[in-house]
Design an enzyme around this catalytic site. Sequence first.
Site, short mmCIF file in Angstrom:
data_model
loop_
_atom_site.label_atom_id
_atom_site.label_comp_id
_atom_site.label_asym_id
_atom_site.label_seq_id
_atom_site.Cartn_x
_atom_site.Cartn_y
_atom_site.Cartn_z
N GLU A 229 24.21 12.89 4.54
CA GLU A 229 22.94 12.02 3.63
C GLU A 229 21.74 12.65 3.85
OE1 GLU A 229 24.75 7.48 2.90
OE2 GLU A 229 23.63 7.80 4.75
N GLU B 198 31.83 7.01 1.62
CA GLU B 198 31.45 5.77 2.50
C GLU B 198 31.83 4.85 1.50
OE1 GLU B 198 27.79 5.91 4.49
OE2 GLU B 198 28.28 7.48 5.51
#
Length: 660
Positions: A184, A264
């Site tokens: 991320e 995710e």
Amino acid sequence: EGTAGLGEGLQPPSSAPLQQASASARSFQLDYEHNCFRKDGVPFRYISGSIHYARVPRPAWRDRLLKMHMSGLSAVQVYVPWNYHETLPGVYDFTGNRDVEAFLDLTAELGLLVILRPGPYICAEWEMGGLPAWLLWKRDIILRSSDPAYLAAVDSWLHVLLPKIKPRLYQHGGNIISVQVENEYGSYYACDYGYLRHLLGSFRALLGSEVLLFTTDSTGAEELRCGTLQGLYATIDFGPGSNVTEAFGAQRHVEPKGPLVNSEYYTGWLDYWGEAHASSSVALVAQGLEDMLQLGASINMQSPFLQLTFPWPGADYKDQYKPVTTSYDYDAPLSEAGDPTEKLFAIRTVISKFQPLPVGPMPPATAKYAYGWVALRKVSACPEGCAAPAWHCSTAQHPSLSLQYADLLDVLDVLCPSGPIQSQFPLTFEAIKQAHGFVLYRTQLPRDVPDPATLGAPPHSVCDRSYVMLQKEYQGTLERDGQTTLHVTGRAGDTLDMLLENMGRISFGANVSDFKGLLGNLSLNSSLLSNWLIYPLAIDTAVQQGWPQTALPKSSSGGRAGPAFYTGTFETPGIAWDTFVKFPGWSKGLLWINGFNLGRYWTCRGPQQTLFVPGSVLHVGHPNNITVLELEGAPPTPLLLFLDQPLFNRTFRHSTLGTE
């Protein structure tokens, strides 16, 4: 448009073509023409779940992995926390629970593929996102960037870790099908493409040209702009309730062709101290999963099994510092104790619509036992007429009685055997090379203070919580983003002690350079306090080595509020089953059983009210030693209660301490 760009026609693979593939033909690749993965040349879609080996006691690894396999998952996603393995520069630990190679070998034995996430930054609600605190010894380092000091440390680590990984890649006969680079990164302020290019070069040099490397980011345009790089396949993350077509449309902006991947998919969420226990709808989770599978997407669920965070909980920074609880139960499909939940079976039912489930039953929940009450008392609490030493007394009511061993201030020689560091002004944890736990700062009042004077710290300079004592009398707490002043009286020369606690370095947010301790100068009515003695405390080391049970028991001045150690013992009735310990009337502190740190409790803030105790840390046939460090004040009768189920959701608001 429709679903054509979203993987139309991709079907879950059958097992027959995979069995026919020869070892020499092993491959795992992107197919941009058909918008899918190809495993050994055959179209392939994975359904995966996350498991953190560092959060699961090693004796439970097999049980958790087997339950994930029996849920219908074809793969598991595995984080590697750098700071868990390189505890000091050049000092590595891959033993015991840190034996990542043994864990990966076990996944292969059970027939699970692996999606590896070695960082170097992983987030994972883990202390500093997996980055070692010793990086901050260089105060001006710019983490997650092209800073030469940071890259040198990263390269050194990758040269140790990735050679362990390479033989386990799918192309080389192993079960690791893909490797994530960073995590991320688009949510980090730096947006440093040079850094991502450097990582890409390092991963390729150490793992070879065939391994599939990828990134993961949220679906925002800015996040995908800064977090992606040519040569790294871009995947996304989002949770239930999202518009699946829109979310994958964001991936298509950066990857017009190739497989759809949610790396995710949030089946639950983390808890912060002082907020309600997070939960998510079983129906929403199941529906979101089915919607993605209908589009042919590959999915990793975050997280079918997560576990206690000891001693590495991180924190988020969202307008304020938000430390994560010890428990990482996450309202996940497999509970903190590894028990299948309604959510797990709902997920399993969805998976069964798209691919065959393994034959056989789901392994059952682990056995739990409510061991009952254990009393922890000071030496004078022995019942009248008891001839045995007080710390060995027992009654029909409680499995064991024990003593309050000592106030923390009375045992600094044990907890800091090297003695204090002298400094004119306070030094951070990092400046004295202390990563975790506690540091005690001591000075003296420079003058008489007959009337209440303001003891104060600059805003955001108490990182993260300070327990203040004057002449060994507990005065109260100062807190990051909270109360930063206390009123005190005293005489010149009186000893002022401030016990600073690291509640977890920021693992996600604008900046993970999260220094700990006293970051600024303290003042008394605007006059700076100086001439400090600074004690880096090695509490965990002392308890692991058997203290205080191995020490001669001694009375303490006891009975006061403030940091103190309590001990006790209990024996199991011939079994060592999992259990949960509750802290009725206690305030805030830490628990060890048999030297194993089970983490932090904070009864008066919540939501977590119990700590999970794996049966693997308990003894059968001889006493189990309990050590509690209570930081604010134990109840008049210090009891612990061992239960057969957890209590997660009782939250107290900071200001009023009223039940939420």
